[in-house]
Design a protein around this motif. Sequence first.
Motif, PDB file in Angstrom:
ATOM      1  N   VAL A  10       4.099 -36.140  -2.420  1.00 51.61           N
ATOM      2  CA  VAL A  10       5.345 -35.468  -2.771  1.00 51.61           C
ATOM      3  C   VAL A  10       5.208 -34.897  -4.180  1.00 51.61           C
ATOM      4  N   GLU A  11       5.579 -33.662  -4.350  1.00 46.62           N
ATOM      5  CA  GLU A  11       5.437 -32.995  -5.642  1.00 46.62           C
ATOM      6  C   GLU A  11       6.226 -33.745  -6.721  1.00 46.62           C
ATOM      7  N   GLY A  12       5.571 -33.966  -7.849  1.00 53.04           N
ATOM      8  CA  GLY A  12       6.232 -34.644  -8.959  1.00 53.04           C
ATOM      9  C   GLY A  12       5.934 -36.131  -9.048  1.00 53.04           C
ATOM     10  N   LYS A  13       5.312 -36.696  -8.014  1.00 52.91           N
ATOM     11  CA  LYS A  13       4.966 -38.118  -8.050  1.00 52.91           C
ATOM     12  C   LYS A  13       3.730 -38.322  -8.924  1.00 52.91           C
ATOM     13  N   ASN A  14       3.801 -39.349  -9.766  1.00 59.27           N
ATOM     14  CA  ASN A  14       2.715 -39.637 -10.707  1.00 59.27           C
ATOM     15  C   ASN A  14       1.601 -40.407 -10.000  1.00 59.27           C
ATOM     16  N   GLU A  15       0.417 -39.805  -9.945  1.00 62.59           N
ATOM     17  CA  GLU A  15      -0.703 -40.441  -9.254  1.00 62.59           C
ATOM     18  C   GLU A  15      -1.131 -41.747  -9.917  1.00 62.59           C
ATOM     19  N   ASN A  16      -0.832 -41.913 -11.191  1.00 62.72           N
ATOM     20  CA  ASN A  16      -1.239 -43.130 -11.901  1.00 62.72           C
ATOM     21  C   ASN A  16      -0.271 -44.296 -11.699  1.00 62.72           C
ATOM     22  N   ASP A  17       0.869 -44.005 -11.126  1.00 63.05           N
ATOM     23  CA  ASP A  17       1.819 -45.069 -10.799  1.00 63.05           C
ATOM     24  C   ASP A  17       1.179 -45.954  -9.727  1.00 63.05           C
ATOM     25  N   PRO A  18       1.083 -47.273  -9.955  1.00 60.53           N
ATOM     26  CA  PRO A  18       0.411 -48.164  -8.978  1.00 60.53           C
ATOM     27  C   PRO A  18       0.981 -48.046  -7.573  1.00 60.53           C
ATOM     28  N   ASP A  19       2.294 -47.901  -7.465  1.00 63.54           N
ATOM     29  CA  ASP A  19       2.903 -47.800  -6.137  1.00 63.54           C
ATOM     30  C   ASP A  19       2.511 -46.498  -5.445  1.00 63.54           C
ATOM     31  N   VAL A  20       2.305 -45.446  -6.242  1.00 69.27           N
ATOM     32  CA  VAL A  20       1.899 -44.155  -5.687  1.00 69.27           C
ATOM     33  C   VAL A  20       0.400 -44.168  -5.387  1.00 69.27           C
ATOM     34  N   ALA A  21      -0.379 -44.764  -6.295  1.00 72.21           N
ATOM     35  CA  ALA A  21      -1.834 -44.760  -6.164  1.00 72.21           C
ATOM     36  C   ALA A  21      -2.309 -45.444  -4.887  1.00 72.21           C
ATOM     37  N   LYS A  22      -1.526 -46.376  -4.362  1.00 71.20           N
ATOM     38  CA  LYS A  22      -1.909 -47.070  -3.134  1.00 71.20           C
ATOM     39  C   LYS A  22      -2.103 -46.106  -1.972  1.00 71.20           C
ATOM     40  N   PHE A  23      -1.445 -44.948  -2.069  1.00 71.69           N
ATOM     41  CA  PHE A  23      -1.496 -43.993  -0.965  1.00 71.69           C
ATOM     42  C   PHE A  23      -2.394 -42.794  -1.271  1.00 71.69           C
ATOM     43  N   ARG A  24      -3.262 -42.909  -2.276  1.00 76.79           N
ATOM     44  CA  ARG A  24      -4.008 -41.730  -2.703  1.00 76.79           C
ATOM     45  C   ARG A  24      -4.959 -41.203  -1.620  1.00 76.79           C
ATOM     46  N   ASP A  25      -5.355 -42.035  -0.677  1.00 71.79           N
ATOM     47  CA  ASP A  25      -6.207 -41.555   0.407  1.00 71.79           C
ATOM     48  C   ASP A  25      -5.463 -40.617   1.347  1.00 71.79           C
ATOM     49  N   TYR A  26      -4.141 -40.529   1.182  1.00 77.85           N
ATOM     50  CA  TYR A  26      -3.332 -39.690   2.058  1.00 77.85           C
ATOM     51  C   TYR A  26      -2.692 -38.529   1.307  1.00 77.85           C
ATOM     52  N   PHE A  27      -3.142 -38.284   0.062  1.00 72.19           N
ATOM     53  CA  PHE A  27      -2.614 -37.167  -0.706  1.00 72.19           C
ATOM     54  C   PHE A  27      -3.075 -35.816  -0.127  1.00 72.19           C
ATOM     55  N   ASP A  28      -4.206 -35.815   0.550  1.00 75.02           N
ATOM     56  CA  ASP A  28      -4.705 -34.604   1.200  1.00 75.02           C
ATOM     57  C   ASP A  28      -5.436 -35.050   2.456  1.00 75.02           C
ATOM     58  N   TYR A  29      -4.671 -35.342   3.483  1.00 76.78           N
ATOM     59  CA  TYR A  29      -5.222 -35.990   4.677  1.00 76.78           C
ATOM     60  C   TYR A  29      -4.753 -35.258   5.928  1.00 76.78           C
ATOM     61  N   ASP A  30      -5.657 -35.076   6.876  1.00 77.77           N
ATOM     62  CA  ASP A  30      -5.242 -34.593   8.188  1.00 77.77           C
ATOM     63  C   ASP A  30      -6.187 -35.167   9.235  1.00 77.77           C
TER      64      ASP A  30
END
Length: 781
Positions: free
Chosen positions: A198-218
């Motif tokens: 989601v635009e504006g979400k901080n990638e360094n936030d631990p709760d956000v970083a847990k999903f980093r494998d799905y930031f560009d996923y298909d």
Amino acid sequence: MQKIIRQLAAEIKVTEQQVRAAVELLDGGATVPFIARYRKEVTNGLDDVQLRELEARLAYVRELEDRREAVLKSIAEQGKLTDALRAAIDAAPTKQELEDLYLPYKQKRRTKGQIAREAGIEPLADLLFTDPTRVPADEAQAYVKPAKGEDGSDFTTTGAVLDGVRDILSERWAEDAALVQSLREWLWNEGLLKSSKVEGKNENDPDVAKFRDYFDYDEPIGRVPSHRALAVFRGRTQEILEAKLVLPEPPEPGKPSVAEGRIALHLGWSHAGRPADDLIRKCVAWTWRVKLSLSTERDLFSRLREEAEKVAIKVFADNLRDLLLAAPAGPRVVMGLDPGIRTGVKVAVVDATGKLVDTSTVFPHEPRRDWDGSLHTLGRLCEKHGVNLIAIGNGTASRETDKLAGDLIKLLAKVDRVVEKVVVSEAGASVYSASEFASQEMPDVDVSLRGAASIARRLQDPLAELVKIDPKSIGVGQYQHDVNQSELARTLEAVVEDCVNSVGVDLNTASVPLLSRVSGLSASVAKAVVRWREANGAFANRQQLLGVTGLGAKTFELSAGFLRIRHGDNPLDMTGVHPETYPVVEKIIEKTGKPVAELMGRADMLKTLKPELFANEQFGVITVKDILGELEKPGRDPRPDFKVARFNDGVEDIKDLREGMVLEGTVSNVAQFGAFVDLGVHQDGLVHVSQLSHKFVNDAREVVKTGDIVKVKVMEVDVERKRIGLSMKLDAAPARRDGPRDNRFEGAGRHQQAGAGRRQAEAAAPSAMASAFAKLQSRSR
């Protein structure tokens, strides 16, 4: 009913007679364990797995039939039920397909298409579609209204009239059940699930970083594994990820999409440059973009979630079954240690029957660091009560407490006392400690000490202790909070019931929670059984159950075979032989000339008997074979023998691990993609499915199950991310630091799908899933 029986027989691949018999028994109040164990003759051998599937499908199909009747009634009342429509509705195999057929007749708020039809524009829509050679603007002139309608409708221009044509046609096509189902199946096979941050979400936030494998996923939606689907849905729920269904081939600017092409193909229309073709093209595009794209995405997301939940619930159920049927240590004196740092290590000693006989609290860790004093206290308790087994909870300070137990065992060995130690899962122990039942069992014991007692009892008999806890609190699930909670509860309750009844229950020692899981016994009847036992002493025979308040003949029939009485009046009461078949045993006694006590355990004699000689109209050969099997091994326990895993000295933290180490551990959880192994370092390691065996493995449960003790090699250690990569292929080489890294811990790696040119997430566990699953495995309760 015959239609339902025919459908279930085809689905489960058994005969209609088997289904009919099972349904009659279930409708008559019989339980699945009872039918599977004692009515094999009636169902011709349906097992508990088939019966559970039948029970679940029976409920679904009955709901479907009820809905089918309601739909037919509603359409008939509208005067629109044709023979063809009735036949289609009668043939609809699922609720969704039934709703697809009902959609055009469902009562709904007035739509733009309905308003246009009420304005008399439908004949124009039919004309332009059937004869595209007509000029839309010219034909629309006849339908222009002089003024707005009383309801606010405005068809005062040719443009507005043609918009009405669009609304009528797109609505009609969007309610075409065949078209909707065709698009849905095509997109299930070819469409892509795509997620992004989601635009504006901080990638360094631990709760956000847990999903980093799905930031560009298909990935093709029909092939998304359960854990990845649930991870994406969780990220979307937490408003970290955006998820959408995208077409397999993005449309070129200004050209129709593949979906629009499929709609046109279904309609039998193609653009031939006729006057009305541009309008029809716009109607087709409108049908997809406005009417069908979002609803199809919603339907397929629901389907993906439902299928992912089924897998997740099955994983939970399978792991729970393995945990409940884990090897019992048996009647041994056990010391339970509930690890803690500042609050101390809680200690509870239970005797061979599970009775709490002593408690204490020691403080070997920070801040007191009373190591020697703790050893003295524990040693005294071991000597006083004859402890020969130590159960250590796997919570905070578990590894340090395990070292304390190790030092204690060394001290006791000097005086020739042999004691073993085992680290056990304490998931749910705090739930039990604070429960009403725990307060009844140990009314004068502190809540924290009750947990230590529960840990000790789990080692003696995991099944008897874990039934006291809500199955969802035992912590062997995958995304358990994201799935349908009622379906999860129903499935887990069935697992507990099946496990309890497969092992059998000692009538004279079982707790109320354990008794209440016995076939046919409700919680109130279980309490009545215990009250009778307290008032009259131990049961001497099964027939005495009929003297328990609320326990009638039907309940006795369903439960008696699963209740065991040791050292009672009748040796058969300690076996799985049902009292209703005791006359069959009497025939066997008459034939052999041996009393039942001498027959039991005599496999050499029993194997010479022909079951056909003892069968009758009521109990056939299948039942007689089961009886002989019970007599061969009376009171047998289907659970495996008790074994103890040996953790390596000096390996107490993830920082102590080195690539290439070979360690012993206990399988703590199993998912389709791999197995988690407890090495005693506070963080479970993952053996990916590809590392379980030199042979191809589709599902990790083909090789291991929860509770297994395995040897593993450390392949990779990521201290920062708390990831441990393991292999059961002990000759495998650790990951190379200077070469391509195994990306199972680096997220959803991509590879080009041959011939399709699209990226697909690899089959290994992505970090978002592993992180979430690691939380499930966390050492804190």
